[in-house]
Motif scaffolding. Structure first.
Motif, short mmCIF file in Angstrom:
data_model
loop_
_atom_site.label_atom_id
_atom_site.label_comp_id
_atom_site.label_asym_id
_atom_site.label_seq_id
_atom_site.Cartn_x
_atom_site.Cartn_y
_atom_site.Cartn_z
N ARG A 38 43.53 32.11 39.75
CA ARG A 38 43.91 33.19 38.30
C ARG A 38 44.93 31.24 38.27
O ARG A 38 44.64 30.96 36.54
N THR A 39 45.60 30.50 39.09
CA THR A 39 45.41 29.12 39.47
C THR A 39 45.04 28.31 39.03
O THR A 39 44.55 27.23 38.92
N ARG A 45 36.48 25.90 38.67
CA ARG A 45 35.62 27.41 38.58
C ARG A 45 34.29 27.06 37.53
O ARG A 45 33.27 27.49 38.39
N SER A 46 34.43 25.93 36.94
CA SER A 46 33.23 25.88 36.31
C SER A 46 32.10 25.76 37.40
O SER A 46 31.31 25.19 37.57
N PRO A 118 43.97 36.28 32.41
CA PRO A 118 43.72 36.87 33.41
C PRO A 118 44.00 38.15 33.17
O PRO A 118 46.18 38.58 33.15
N LEU A 119 44.01 39.64 33.74
CA LEU A 119 44.08 40.83 34.24
C LEU A 119 44.21 41.07 35.10
O LEU A 119 45.25 41.47 35.63
N ALA A 145 37.33 33.74 33.73
CA ALA A 145 38.76 34.37 32.89
C ALA A 145 39.65 34.17 33.87
O ALA A 145 40.72 34.12 33.10
N GLY A 146 39.68 34.08 34.69
CA GLY A 146 40.38 34.10 36.02
C GLY A 146 40.75 35.63 36.82
O GLY A 146 41.52 35.41 37.47
N ASN A 147 39.66 36.45 35.98
CA ASN A 147 39.62 37.86 36.80
C ASN A 147 39.05 37.85 38.44
O ASN A 147 38.63 36.88 38.69
N THR A 148 39.07 39.07 39.50
CA THR A 148 38.40 39.22 40.54
C THR A 148 37.96 40.27 39.72
O THR A 148 38.32 41.45 39.20
#
Length: 449
Positions: A38-39, A45-46, A118-119, A145-148
């Motif tokens: 998430r950080t 990520r891209s 992200p959740l 989005a930062g989730n797994t």
């Protein structure tokens, strides 16, 4: 967990299901990975999703063959599926940063607005008919989005699931960001109830969707459902007949008709019905059936013998109740001939139910009003295709159709740039586009006095 090639009935892959203890360990690992992921910067990520796109392209022949062996998808279509997965990775690698950008909203505060966080760990429960695409369609925006993500795949395509996990590993994603869980369906409820799992996305049948949604609701967790469809292909008298026939063929018969968004109900205006059906019959009979591993094969086998027999039962029910067989209809093992039936009424099962295979059911209509009525009689609402050159008709009809998507002079298809999902018993929520990447985020309101 066995994968049986439906073309020759041979066992091609075997994988062992993991225990509930191993499942819980995987959930813990996914949660721990989330706390770091998430950080991670959007730039990083891209880069990883761009690399994943390259990995998919490099292995499309090998992984396409795995799909073909596991569920009978014609090899050329299987390779194209992997290519489409590479596309969705590239799309979000390029667009996710702007799609997730915080939004300022003017109020009496010094600053106010919304940010998207992200959740956490999200479970994806995915079907066999598009073994790669359904997974990447869910996982790419969810992880971007930062989730797994955890994957529970259909038990007959576990080798495809392993290949997807391998792709994430080859691309350099941290351990735990994407995890395949080789499990039976009975374990899904316990996973959703695990407090470290924050949401669930399912593509599949209505019973499966209802069960998952019920469990998620009992835990007050978000869910997204894509539950199939009975899309109509609405052919008006002013259509471009040649192009319309080609599009209807692809809409119904690609992936051997085993697609949620396939055009299953053909509605043809009476004034052109005879001509259209005769030309359509010729095209259907020219389709090449055969070994799914042959690159010239367009129609392969269905996923198994039972699926073919179920579709044959729906066909026989229609014929026994007055429908007319125009071409096809023969069933042998997992193979059902590409089939066209006419004189289908709204009371017949093949009009009311989803037909998951190479069967096209034709109903005649008189005018625009009747066409709209027939489209909306379905309990499904995933999409509809209209074939007409009349712009005024298009503008008038689109608001009247109870569907998640309306495609004009084109088959209904998923596109990373557009939201995808349905209404009615086709499900709720939207995948892809900005809607998809916001499916599992906390839309956090910020107010600074």
């Amino acid at each position: 967990m066995k994968s049986i090639n439906p073309y020759n009935n041979e066992v091609v892959f075997e994988n062992t299901a993991i225990t509930i203890e191993e499942v819980n360990n995987a959930i813990d690992a996914s949660h721990n990975a989330f706390l770091k992921w998430r950080t991670t910067s959007m730039e990083n990520r891209s880069k990883l999703f761009s690399k994943l796109s390259d990995v998919l392209e490099e292995n499309k022949q090998k992984w396409g063959k795995v799909m073909t062996l596991e569920m009978g998808k014609p090899i050329s279509q299987a390779i194209a599926e992997v290519e489409k997965c590479a596309w969705v990775c590239r799309y979000y690698a390029k667009n996710a940063d702007s799609q997730l950008a915080s939004m300022e909203i003017e109020t009496d505060a010094t600053y106010s607005g919304v940010r998207y966080d992200p959740l956490g760990v999200i479970l994806g429960v995915m079907p066999w008919n598009f073994p790669f695409w359904q997974v990447l369609r869910f996982a790419t925006p969810t992880i971007m989005a930062g989730n797994t993500a955890l994957l529970k795949h259909a038990s007959n395509v576990t080798e495809s699931a392993k290949c997807i996990a391998e792709a994430f590993e080859k691309a350099g994603f941290p351990s735990g960001v994407f995890t395949f869980l080789p499990i039976e369906s009975e374990k899904v409820e316990a996973i959703i109830k695990n407090p470290k799992v924050k949401g669930v996305s399912l593509t599949g049948s209505k019973p499966a969707g209802a069960a998952v949604a019920s469990t998620a609701a009992s835990e007050i967790k978000p869910s997204l459902l894509e539950l199939g469809g009975s899309n109509a292909l609405v052919v008006f008298e002013d259509c471009d007949i040649e192009n319309t026939i080609g599009t209807c063929i692809n809409a119904r018969f690609q992936n051997t008709g085993q697609s949620c968004i396939a055009g299953k109900r053909l509605l043809v205006q009476k004034s052109i019905a005879t001509k259209f059906i005769n030309l359509l019959k010729e095209k259907i009979e020219s389709l090449t059936s055969g070994d799914p591993l042959d690159e010239n094969t367009y129609i392969g086998v269905m996923v198994n013998k039972e699926a073919a027999e179920e579709l044959k039962e729906q066909l026989d029910d229609a014929l026994n109740n007055g429908a007319k067989l125009i071409t096809g209809g023969k069933c042998e093992g997992a193979y059902l001939e590409p089939t066209l039936v006419t004189e289908v009424t709204k009371a017949m099962r093949i009009f009311q139910e989803e037909t998951f295979g190479p069967l096209l059911a034709c109903t005649i209509f008189e005018d625009d009003e009747e066409a709209v009525e027939l489209v909306n009689l379905s309990k499904f609402g995933l999409g509809v295709s209209l074939f007409t050159q009349d712009k005024q008709r298009i503008e008038k009809l689109i608001p009247q159709l109870d569907e998640g998507a309306v495609f004009v002079n084109e088959l209904v298809k998923s596109d990373p740039r557009l939201p995808f999902g349905g209404v009615g018993i086709s499900g709720y929520g939207r995948e892809l586009s900005q809607e998809g990447i916001l499916a599992f985020v906390n839309k956090k309101t910020i107010y600074i006095k």
